[in-house]
Design a protein around this motif. Structure first.
Motif, short mmCIF file in Angstrom:
data_model
loop_
_atom_site.label_atom_id
_atom_site.label_comp_id
_atom_site.label_asym_id
_atom_site.label_seq_id
_atom_site.Cartn_x
_atom_site.Cartn_y
_atom_site.Cartn_z
N LYS A 383 2.71 -19.11 -7.00
CA LYS A 383 3.42 -20.30 -7.44
C LYS A 383 2.49 -21.50 -7.56
O LYS A 383 2.67 -22.36 -8.42
N GLY A 384 1.50 -21.59 -6.67
CA GLY A 384 0.50 -22.64 -6.82
C GLY A 384 0.95 -24.02 -6.39
O GLY A 384 0.37 -25.01 -6.83
N VAL A 385 2.01 -24.12 -5.60
CA VAL A 385 2.44 -25.41 -5.06
C VAL A 385 2.61 -25.29 -3.55
O VAL A 385 2.85 -24.19 -3.03
N THR A 386 2.49 -26.42 -2.87
CA THR A 386 2.60 -26.43 -1.42
C THR A 386 3.81 -27.25 -0.99
O THR A 386 4.40 -27.98 -1.80
N GLU A 387 4.12 -27.14 0.29
CA GLU A 387 5.20 -27.95 0.85
C GLU A 387 4.87 -29.42 0.72
O GLU A 387 5.74 -30.25 0.44
N GLU A 388 3.61 -29.76 0.90
CA GLU A 388 3.18 -31.15 0.76
C GLU A 388 3.44 -31.66 -0.65
O GLU A 388 3.87 -32.81 -0.83
N ASP A 389 3.20 -30.80 -1.67
CA ASP A 389 3.48 -31.20 -3.05
C ASP A 389 4.96 -31.55 -3.21
O ASP A 389 5.31 -32.55 -3.85
N LEU A 390 5.82 -30.70 -2.65
CA LEU A 390 7.26 -30.93 -2.78
C LEU A 390 7.68 -32.21 -2.07
O LEU A 390 8.45 -33.01 -2.61
N MET A 391 7.16 -32.42 -0.87
CA MET A 391 7.52 -33.62 -0.11
C MET A 391 7.04 -34.89 -0.82
O MET A 391 7.74 -35.90 -0.88
N ASN A 392 5.84 -34.83 -1.37
CA ASN A 392 5.33 -36.00 -2.09
C ASN A 392 6.18 -36.30 -3.33
O ASN A 392 6.47 -37.46 -3.64
N ALA A 393 6.57 -35.23 -4.05
CA ALA A 393 7.39 -35.42 -5.25
C ALA A 393 8.76 -35.97 -4.89
O ALA A 393 9.25 -36.92 -5.52
N CYS A 394 9.38 -35.40 -3.87
CA CYS A 394 10.70 -35.88 -3.46
C CYS A 394 10.62 -37.31 -2.92
O CYS A 394 11.49 -38.14 -3.20
N GLY A 395 9.58 -37.58 -2.16
CA GLY A 395 9.41 -38.93 -1.64
C GLY A 395 9.28 -39.94 -2.75
O GLY A 395 9.89 -41.03 -2.71
N SER A 396 8.50 -39.62 -3.75
CA SER A 396 8.34 -40.52 -4.89
C SER A 396 9.68 -40.72 -5.60
O SER A 396 10.03 -41.83 -6.01
N ALA A 397 10.46 -39.63 -5.72
CA ALA A 397 11.76 -39.72 -6.38
C ALA A 397 12.73 -40.59 -5.58
O ALA A 397 13.44 -41.44 -6.15
N PHE A 398 12.76 -40.41 -4.28
CA PHE A 398 13.67 -41.20 -3.45
C PHE A 398 13.33 -42.69 -3.50
O PHE A 398 14.21 -43.54 -3.52
N ARG A 399 12.05 -42.99 -3.53
CA ARG A 399 11.64 -44.40 -3.59
C ARG A 399 12.03 -45.04 -4.91
O ARG A 399 12.19 -46.26 -4.99
N GLN A 400 12.19 -44.22 -5.96
CA GLN A 400 12.54 -44.77 -7.27
C GLN A 400 14.02 -44.64 -7.57
O GLN A 400 14.45 -44.83 -8.71
N GLY A 401 14.81 -44.32 -6.55
CA GLY A 401 16.26 -44.40 -6.72
C GLY A 401 17.01 -43.09 -6.82
O GLY A 401 18.24 -43.09 -6.82
#
Length: 872
Positions: A383-401
């Motif tokens: 898959k080539g993604v990590t848990e950190e990648d997911l958390m960073n993406a979700c965190g960015s999304a939550f900060r933007q609403g």
């Protein structure tokens, strides 16, 4: 030509599935063409109309002067019942021609669980199901789509298959048929099929015979003709900029699954997820240039009227010029309220920033696909993604609403353990906790959707044994037990359906008997959970004496021959074996698009190459020239200045062509017509702006109208004749703009002004005219008439006479009985004409069938005047 009676369409759900006549639909004169092609997706209309592949082929074929392409989809169960009881054959949407009259009947095979629908559609069309039983006058039954990389379970039902991308080869097939016809059909039906053997990308199953060992194991396909190739490689479009796509999409009248423009950025995906068949079968990556995409987008918006566009591909966020393309598209359409979306997002902050930018017009939730709950298993599947990648993406999304996230996973992947299953719940809980940490409060909604893994041909997992139903269900229960946070919603697939899919995905021709038996016993729409009948499939396997576990649960030997090896996407077996070994070792394989070549073999085997525009001048190209015409302005007024709007009222019709279109779909038809007309429409303020268009009292489904009314507003003045002409040009058959008047000053809403509606109902009537008159007179003289209105949500008792503005008038005409009704529309409600007809029949003895009534609204009024006359 098939004629659908009014009572048939009145009795089925969503009758506009069967009426055709949509905007941009192509209807050709059969006497002027040499080849006819029926394009089918064996599912309901709203699913089939959402398929981009079929839309492309429809457009390409109809650009050929000598070829006519028409569409057909699977009738829903209610319509099938009507068709069988009345002996109505399956027909096309464009000309309502019986499918048996076409030269080709082509099916797009999107996934295995629609195979029984193929058989059902052939049977409804009166075409023999088995290819060996078809005669010289029967159509050639063609298959294409993602399932062509193992068609052996359905091979005996098809005359031939198109393997790979069909834009070029489908025209070649049609031209071959035209030539064969002109030569006098040499060799008959089999003579034409033999011609196809020399054409690249065409598999003709009848020229091959399967061979099995004494123990029943598949051995090989023996060629029955010298020209039958040992392997049929897929056809591939080498340069996507040179291949035509949809120029004039058919715009449906009813809502469909993907009711928007689909702009295909590129083909292929090189990320190399080891479970993904599409990632192999659509290789290599071939991008369209940004300049071409912007030109395509401009044309699609202008000719469709859609205000939503999906940037599609297997992994849209991997388009090398995506950031620049999105910015340019938003600039190109910033005054037209066109919204953009990506169907697939990378799990990184770039994707979130991009999604935030794209969803300024309309904002929705975000979807990510971690696929597995632990890093170990994500490495197994590459898959080539990590848990950190997911958390960073979700965190960015939550900060933007954002506060809604959907996470996709698979269950039953190779080497999966209970710890991996529980890891899904833990990962979802971490996303919930992250939102709370960032926002300081709860409020996020996380949807966990888990599908059952189905091993597919031409993937590194094609040899892997699928889990049995019981084990899938045990793991589903295990996961459900570990999801304890109410912010997490858990959805999972029916394991029974996935297991049957697994059998068909890697089966051989012996499964055709099972398919036939299951269909005979009632299997159809097997991909619909409410219609899937597992016991029917189990009984079919038992009746045919076939052990399904040999197809799905058995882990295959690497050396054994595989039935699907006759049709190939060009990948080397050595590559798949290496990827299997790397999966078992938990080793990643880098993306070959910009990293090292992974030696899958597809490029050299097919003579095609990766086309990637990263860094080229095409990224950030100059905007395409704007189409001439009326400037469009939808933006808000300048700060501090009041917004001046220019209002109009229109008198319009809803003719026979649109009788079976719902009120909501009828209204949406106008929204797209306004967009195509390039009028400066006003929009509401707020989070999801809507075009300021309002309609009068809604028509019931199946009712036509001579006088409907619509109010709309513009942001700047346009002369009335120009508004009239521009709008009328964009209205489909069945809609006519009769009158248009500008509204000056304040005015009431249309619904508030409407207090009266007049109707005429025409019914077949064989009885005595005086008897009809007596029944109507009795109704008119009754002090009260009670009707019990039953809806899906409630039952109401209605006193009809309070809503009658005048007595019902009854007249006998050559075409039947005409009943004229004058009905009051009040704040507390009204009565429907069909309800009056039912009361006349059931309570007053009028010998008519109310369902057969052709009802037309002849006028809408307010204070005794036509609604158009209330404005000046």
């Amino acid at each position: 030509m098939v004629r659908l009676e009014h009572e048939v369409l009145q009795s089925v759900l969503k009758p506009s599935r069967y009426t055709g006549g949509e905007w941009n639909a192509v209807r050709k004169d059969w006497s002027e063409v040499d080849c006819t092609f029926a394009l089918a997706l064996p599912d309901v209309y709203e699913v089939g109309m959402s398929n981009l592949g079929l839309a492309i082929l429809y457009d390409i074929l109809n650009r050929q002067e000598r070829i006519a392409a028409e569409r057909v989809y699977a009738p829903w169960t209610d319509m099938e019942q009507e068709m069988r009881s009345r002996r109505i054959p399956l027909f096309s949407l464009e000309t309502h021609t019986e499918l048996s009259a076409f030269d080709f009947f082509g099916f797009s095979l999107q996934y295995e669980m629609i195979y029984t629908n193929v058989l059902n559609m052939l049977d409804l069309a009166g075409i023999p199901l088995w290819s060996a039983d078809r005669g010289e006058e029967d159509p050639f039954v063609v298959g294409g789509g993602p399932c062509v990389y193992n068609v052996e379970p359905v091979a005996d039902f098809f005359d031939f298959f198109i393997v790979g991308e069909g834009e070029e080869v489908i025209v070649e097939v049609a031209e071959a048929l035209i030539a064969w016809k002109r030569e006098g059909r040499p060799g008959g039906r089999r003579g034409f099929l033999r011609r196809l053997l020399t054409m690249d990308g065409i598999y003709v199953p009848s020229f091959y015979a399967p061979k099995y060992a004494e123990n029943g194991q598949y051995e090989r396909l023996a060629a029955l003709d010298d020209q039958a190739a040992p392997v049929i490689y897929k056809r591939v479009c080498r340069d996507m900029d040179e291949i035509p796509s949809v120029e004039k999409p058919v715009v449906p009248y009813m809502d469909i699954i993907h009711n928007r423009i689909m702009l295909e950025l590129f083909r292929g995906c090189s990320r190399g997820c080891r479970f993904c068949q599409a990632g192999i079968c659509y290789r290599p990556v071939r991008e369209r240039t940004e300049k071409n995409l912007r030109k395509m987008a401009r044309g699609l918006v202008d000719c469709s009227g859609y205000d939503e566009m999906s940037l599609t591909s297997l992994s849209s966020a991997d388009y090398s010029c995506l950031s620049g393309l999105v910015e340019d598209l938003m600039q190109d359409f910033h005054e037209e309220k066109v919204s953009f979306s990506l169907p697939s997002l990378r799990i990184d902050s770039f994707s979130i920033d991009l999604a935030h930018k794209m969803q300024q017009v309309r904002k929705s939730g975000l979807t990510f696909a971690p696929e597995a709950g632990t890093q170990r298993l994500r490495d197994v599947i590459n898959k080539g993604v990590t848990e950190e990648d997911l958390m960073n993406a979700c965190g960015s999304a939550f900060r933007q609403g954002w506060k809604q996230v959907k996470l996709y996973f698979m269950m039953g992947l190779p080497t999966e353990t209970d710890e991996d299953v529980i890891g899904i719940a833990r990962l979802a809980k971490k996303v919930v906790d992250l939102y709370t940490e960032i926002k300081g409060r709860r409020g996020v909604k996380v949807t966990v959707s888990v599908s059952c893994f189905v091993p597919k041909p031409y993937t590194p997992f094609q040899w892997f044994g699928q889990l049995p139903i019981e084990e899938f269900e045990r793991r589903q229960r295990l996961l459900k037990e570990h999801i304890t946070d109410r912010a997490i919603t858990f959805h999972y697939h029916d394991a029974r359906v996935s297991v049957i899919e697994g059998v068909l995905a890697r089966g051989d021709r012996r499964l055709s008997a099972v398919l036939y038996q299951a269909w005979k016993d009632g299997a159809k729409f097997d991909g619909w959970s409410d219609l899937y009948r597992h016991e029917t499939w189990m009984q079919a396997f038992a009746t045919c004496g076939i052990d399904m576990r040999q197809y799905n649960e058995r882990t295959r030997n690497f050396a054994e021959p595989l039935p699907w090896e006759i049709t190939s996407p060009g990948v080397n077996k050595d590559f798949l074996l290496r990827e299997w070994e790397r999966a078992m070792a938990g080793q990643l394989t880098e993306d070959c698009r910009r990293g090292a070549c992974s030696a899958c073999g597809i490029c050299p085997n097919l003579g095609v190459h990766v086309i990637d525009h990263a860094g080229e001048e095409s990224c950030g190209a100059e905007p395409p020239a704007q189409q001439p015409g009326l400037p469009v302005s939808h933006g808000p007024a300048e700060p501090g200045r009041p917004r001046v709007l220019y209002a109009y009222r229109a008198e319009i019709t809803k003719g026979e062509e649109l009788r079976y279109v719902s009120h909501l779909d009828y209204a949406n038809l106008f929204l797209r017509a306004f967009d195509r007309a390039k009028l400066p429409m006003a929009y509401s303020e707020g989070f999801n702006p809507h075009m300021k268009v309002a309609f009068a009292s809604a028509l019931s489904l199946g009712v036509a109208s001579e006088a409907e009314y619509m109010d709309f507003e513009l942001t700047r003045p346009v002369c009335q004749p120009e508004v009239f002409d521009r709008l009328n040009e964009q209205l489909p058959p069945g809609v006519m703009l009769k009158k248009l008047r500008e509204i000056h000053g304040k005015h009431k809403a249309l619904m508030a002004e409407t207090d009266e509606a007049k109707y005429t109902a025409v019914l077949s009537y064989e009885g005595d005219e005086e008897a009809a008159a007596r029944a109507v007179q009795a109704y008119n003289e009754a002090d009260t008439v009670i009707w019990h209105r039953v809806t899906p949500k409630k039952k109401r008792e209605i006193e009809m006479k309070q809503y009658m503005k005048a007595p019902v008038i009854c007249q006998r005409h050559a075409d039947g009985l005409h009943l004229m009704m004058d009905i009051a529309i009040t704040p507390s409600g009204s009565v429907k004409p069909v309800e009056i007809l039912h009361a006349l029949h059931e309570q007053f003895g009028l010998a008519v069938n109310p369902v057969e009534a052709r009802i037309t609204r002849t006028g809408l009024f307010g204070r005794g005047r036509s609604l158009i006359d209330l404005v000046s």
